[in-house]
Design an enzyme around this catalytic site. Structure first.
Site, PDB file in Angstrom:
ATOM      1  N   LYS A 158     -12.871  17.556 -39.098  1.00  0.00           N
ATOM      2  CA  LYS A 158     -14.115  17.808 -38.265  1.00  0.00           C
ATOM      3  C   LYS A 158     -15.053  16.503 -37.751  1.00  0.00           C
ATOM      4  O   LYS A 158     -14.722  15.393 -38.167  1.00  0.00           O
ATOM      5  CB  LYS A 158     -15.190  18.278 -39.425  1.00  0.00           C
ATOM      6  CG  LYS A 158     -14.832  19.664 -39.730  1.00  0.00           C
ATOM      7  CD  LYS A 158     -16.040  19.948 -40.751  1.00  0.00           C
ATOM      8  CE  LYS A 158     -15.534  21.358 -41.294  1.00  0.00           C
ATOM      9  NZ  LYS A 158     -16.701  22.044 -42.145  1.00  0.00           N
ATOM     10  N   GLY A 164     -20.567  23.845 -33.524  1.00  0.00           N
ATOM     11  CA  GLY A 164     -19.883  24.914 -32.638  1.00  0.00           C
ATOM     12  C   GLY A 164     -18.348  24.749 -32.707  1.00  0.00           C
ATOM     13  O   GLY A 164     -17.696  25.206 -31.741  1.00  0.00           O
ATOM     14  N   LYS A 201     -11.054  19.690 -47.417  1.00  0.00           N
ATOM     15  CA  LYS A 201     -10.291  21.008 -47.863  1.00  0.00           C
ATOM     16  C   LYS A 201     -10.782  22.094 -47.147  1.00  0.00           C
ATOM     17  O   LYS A 201     -11.815  22.401 -46.898  1.00  0.00           O
ATOM     18  CB  LYS A 201     -10.698  21.231 -49.330  1.00  0.00           C
ATOM     19  CG  LYS A 201      -9.909  22.444 -50.047  1.00  0.00           C
ATOM     20  CD  LYS A 201      -8.337  22.166 -50.507  1.00  0.00           C
ATOM     21  CE  LYS A 201      -7.608  23.150 -50.848  1.00  0.00           C
ATOM     22  NZ  LYS A 201      -6.172  23.156 -50.833  1.00  0.00           N
ATOM     23  N   GLU A 288     -24.368  22.591 -42.977  1.00  0.00           N
ATOM     24  CA  GLU A 288     -25.122  21.841 -42.045  1.00  0.00           C
ATOM     25  C   GLU A 288     -26.657  22.308 -42.222  1.00  0.00           C
ATOM     26  O   GLU A 288     -26.864  23.307 -42.673  1.00  0.00           O
ATOM     27  CB  GLU A 288     -24.653  21.551 -40.632  1.00  0.00           C
ATOM     28  CG  GLU A 288     -24.498  22.985 -39.974  1.00  0.00           C
ATOM     29  CD  GLU A 288     -23.933  22.852 -38.588  1.00  0.00           C
ATOM     30  OE1 GLU A 288     -24.489  22.805 -37.527  1.00  0.00           O
ATOM     31  OE2 GLU A 288     -22.663  22.684 -38.539  1.00  0.00           O
ATOM     32  N   ARG A 292     -34.535  23.742 -36.974  1.00  0.00           N
ATOM     33  CA  ARG A 292     -35.341  24.482 -35.866  1.00  0.00           C
ATOM     34  C   ARG A 292     -35.492  26.049 -36.224  1.00  0.00           C
ATOM     35  O   ARG A 292     -34.908  26.335 -37.417  1.00  0.00           O
ATOM     36  CB  ARG A 292     -34.494  24.453 -34.653  1.00  0.00           C
ATOM     37  CG  ARG A 292     -33.199  25.255 -34.835  1.00  0.00           C
ATOM     38  CD  ARG A 292     -32.164  25.587 -33.701  1.00  0.00           C
ATOM     39  NE  ARG A 292     -31.035  26.513 -34.014  1.00  0.00           N
ATOM     40  CZ  ARG A 292     -30.125  25.970 -34.288  1.00  0.00           C
ATOM     41  NH1 ARG A 292     -29.812  24.659 -34.394  1.00  0.00           N
ATOM     42  NH2 ARG A 292     -28.936  26.674 -34.762  1.00  0.00           N
ATOM     43  N   ARG A 336     -27.193  41.037 -31.826  1.00  0.00           N
ATOM     44  CA  ARG A 336     -27.522  40.354 -30.484  1.00  0.00           C
ATOM     45  C   ARG A 336     -26.840  41.220 -29.316  1.00  0.00           C
ATOM     46  O   ARG A 336     -25.800  41.375 -29.194  1.00  0.00           O
ATOM     47  CB  ARG A 336     -26.835  38.862 -30.260  1.00  0.00           C
ATOM     48  CG  ARG A 336     -27.462  37.967 -31.805  1.00  0.00           C
ATOM     49  CD  ARG A 336     -27.057  36.655 -31.251  1.00  0.00           C
ATOM     50  NE  ARG A 336     -27.454  35.918 -32.617  1.00  0.00           N
ATOM     51  CZ  ARG A 336     -27.247  34.429 -32.627  1.00  0.00           C
ATOM     52  NH1 ARG A 336     -26.998  33.852 -31.460  1.00  0.00           N
ATOM     53  NH2 ARG A 336     -27.648  34.136 -33.700  1.00  0.00           N
TER      54      ARG A 336
HETATM   55  C1  MV4 Z   1     -15.045  24.837 -42.367  1.00  0.00           C
HETATM   56  C2  MV4 Z   1     -14.365  26.070 -42.629  1.00  0.00           C
HETATM   57  C3  MV4 Z   1     -13.424  26.116 -43.485  1.00  0.00           C
HETATM   58  N1  MV4 Z   1     -13.145  25.012 -44.530  1.00  0.00           N
HETATM   59  N2  MV4 Z   1     -14.869  24.071 -43.545  1.00  0.00           N
HETATM   60  C4  MV4 Z   1     -17.061  26.066 -38.326  1.00  0.00           C
HETATM   61  C5  MV4 Z   1     -18.041  25.463 -37.451  1.00  0.00           C
HETATM   62  C6  MV4 Z   1     -18.584  24.429 -38.269  1.00  0.00           C
HETATM   63  N3  MV4 Z   1     -20.022  24.335 -38.272  1.00  0.00           N
HETATM   64  C7  MV4 Z   1     -18.099  24.706 -39.664  1.00  0.00           C
HETATM   65  N4  MV4 Z   1     -16.874  25.755 -39.529  1.00  0.00           N
HETATM   66  C8  MV4 Z   1     -16.077  25.887 -40.574  1.00  0.00           C
HETATM   67  N5  MV4 Z   1     -16.025  24.822 -41.386  1.00  0.00           N
HETATM   68  C9  MV4 Z   1     -14.071  23.888 -44.197  1.00  0.00           C
HETATM   69  N6  MV4 Z   1     -13.862  22.905 -45.279  1.00  0.00           N
HETATM   70  C10 MV4 Z   1     -14.467  27.130 -41.629  1.00  0.00           C
HETATM   71  C11 MV4 Z   1     -15.420  27.050 -40.501  1.00  0.00           C
HETATM   72  C12 MV4 Z   1     -15.486  27.992 -39.756  1.00  0.00           C
HETATM   73  C13 MV4 Z   1     -16.483  28.713 -39.703  1.00  0.00           C
HETATM   74  C14 MV4 Z   1     -17.638  28.691 -40.359  1.00  0.00           C
HETATM   75  C15 MV4 Z   1     -18.891  29.409 -40.241  1.00  0.00           C
HETATM   76  C16 MV4 Z   1     -18.827  30.670 -39.552  1.00  0.00           C
HETATM   77  C17 MV4 Z   1     -17.611  30.752 -38.704  1.00  0.00           C
HETATM   78  C18 MV4 Z   1     -16.563  30.126 -38.852  1.00  0.00           C
HETATM   79  C19 MV4 Z   1     -15.668  30.441 -37.930  1.00  0.00           C
HETATM   80  C20 MV4 Z   1     -14.404  29.498 -37.980  1.00  0.00           C
HETATM   81  C21 MV4 Z   1     -14.410  28.485 -38.944  1.00  0.00           C
END
Ligand code: MV4
Length: 445
Positions: A158, A164, A201, A288, A292, A336
């Site tokens: 990441k 996004g 992970k 996160e 807002r 939406r």
């Molecule tokens: C992740 C995850 C799986 N494992 N982190 C997507 C946006 C970013 N804010 C964090 N995201 C993700 N982080 C770990 N360790 C899967 C996602 C993710 C996701 C998270 C929330 C809503 C939709 C998503 C779509 C794809 C991946």
């Protein structure tokens, strides 16, 4: 209390803020780009000031123009809405420097959650669960390979400046690492001018569940329950609901406590949201914090019967909050309504709304700036409204939603209404059987 609030935004959220201000006896100032001169927020505010050309950089992101509008209209506070300048620490600071109250967090609070690694470290110290992973930025492919072996595949890379989904890569085995690491870094660098990446992970098939919180200027913080935002497409939320069909009272209490701890760690003041990933075993991990008001705040408002914009304004004006937590008393769902063609990869469909009939009746709320004859400009996001329904049970809220969607008539442009109609009849959706991957396997009939 404030006498006059300038709303540094457009569309439905500008209208949403104007409505509450009117109820509170607060005067409003709309700002608008030349593309928005016929918008409802311009007509409904007490005053309106043109702040520039259509492109966001020339208008809704143009800080000097917005500050000038606030000064000539003598506004004593600015509401940033969502998007645009809502999480811009510099803008929050400039408002403070000019003696105008920014209705939102201070620069320190925004910055405290801005960088993903800093936010994660703060959460670990505060005792909020985070996804297991490496500490700090990755320095090399070799380090990435070593760490992934330790954590165990699959892992996710990441961007620390991210959001996004940009600069994110899932890695299932070691031979994919080199390419994933290189592309994640270059994508992060190109998108955020910061190519720092870190590793976690990979949580498979998670749900996205977020907790609404509110904190006042005296250190009192409370949670206002959760929203399930798992129905997303390419990191764009399409449907949100409260309560989450996955929630139970024990999990709500534990996630609520964690959210309050997270907000306390940065002495948070205002309304805000803590986003969590929740796995199938109901383990949850901090993802996160959004500093807002969010698009989907309405489902929370409906299930706890509470005006979040009013609370946000009162907090900014120095009123104390009650400090009690809130539990959902109803079920609410939000769809939406975007000017996009769901039969054509959700391609944007700006243009003139020739015919408009909005739904109503029992259990229906419409938050929209659309009207018959309105021309949707191509410069901004494609959301033209939110349809919210509420009922005693989830099943009834879904049935009301389907009924309301069938009454919604929008001609002249394509919208996401057909997508929502199909989703409300989907067996797995109706069972509450979905994760963030749900829409990957969804096709329009
Ligand atoms: C992740 C995850 C799986 N494992 N982190 C997507 C946006 C970013 N804010 C964090 N995201 C993700 N982080 C770990 N360790 C899967 C996602 C993710 C996701 C998270 C929330 C809503 C939709 C998503 C779509 C794809 C991946």
């Amino acid at each position: 209390m404030f006498k006059k609030i300038l709303i540094a935004n457009r569309g439905e959220i500008a209208l949403r803020v104007i409505r509450t201000c009117r109820e509170m006896g607060i005067k409003t100032v709309a700002v608008y780009s030349t593309a928005d001169k016929d918008s409802l927020h311009v007509k409904f505010a007490n005053e309106a000031v043109c702040i520039g050309k259509p492109q966001s950089a020339d208008s809704y992101l143009n800080i000097p123009h917005i500050m000038a509008a606030a000064e000539i209209t003598n506004a004593d506070a600015i509401h940033p809405g969502y998007g645009f300048l809502a999480e811009n620490a510099k803008f929050s600071q400039i408002c403070a420097d000019h003696g105008i109250k920014f209705i939102g967090p201070t620069p320190a609070m925004i910055n405290g959650m801005g960088d993903k690694i800093t936010a994660k470290e703060t959460m670990i110290k505060a005792g909020v669960p985070v996804v297991p992973g490496g500490e700090g930025l990755l320095e090399s492919v070799d380090e990435a390979k070593r760490l992934a072996k330790e954590i165990g595949y699959p892992v996710i890379l990441k961007a620390t400046a991210g959001g996004g989904g940009k600069g994110m890569r899932v890695v299932f085995e070691e031979r994919e690492m080199e390419k994933a690491y290189t592309t994640a870094r270059s994508e992060a660098g190109a998108s955020f001018k910061n190519d720092g990446v870190y590793m976690e992970k990979f949580v498979e098939e998670p749900r996205h569940i977020e907790i609404q919180i509110a904190g006042d200027q005296y250190g009192t913080i409370a949670h206002l329950s959760e929203r399930d935002c798992s129905i997303q497409r390419r990191h764009q939320k399409l449907v949100e609901e409260s309560p989450s069909p996955f929630m139970d009272p024990d999990l709500r209490q534990r996630m609520g406590d964690a959210a309050i701890k997270a907000a306390s760690a940065i002495n948070y003041e205002s309304v805000g949201t803590i986003e969590f990933l929740v796995d199938k075993h109901k383990n949850f991990y901090f993802m996160e914090m959004n500093t807002r008001i969010q698009v989907e705040h309405c489902v929370t408002e409906e299930v706890i019967n509470f005006d979040l914009i009013k609370e946000q304004i009162k907090i900014a004006a120095g009123y104390p909050i009650s400090g009690r937590n809130y539990e959902p008393q109803l079920h609410a769902i939000e769809c939406r309504i975007n000017a996009e063609d769901p039969y054509n990869d959700f391609r944007p469909s700006p243009g003139k709304i020739t015919v408009l009939h909005q739904p109503g009746g029992h259990g229906v709320r419409v938050d929209s700036h659309a009207y018959a004859g309105y021309v949707i400009p191509p410069y901004y996001d494609s959301m033209i409204g939110k349809l919210i329904t509420m009922a005693q049970t989830r099943e009834e809220a879904i049935d009301t939603m389907h009924r309301a969607l069938s009454e919604y008539i929008i001609e002249g442009i394509k919208t996401t209404i057909p997508f929502h109609l199909q989703l409300m009849k989907d067996e797995n959706f109706r069972k509450g059987n979905f994760t963030t991957k749900f829409l990957e396997g969804f096709t329009m009939e």
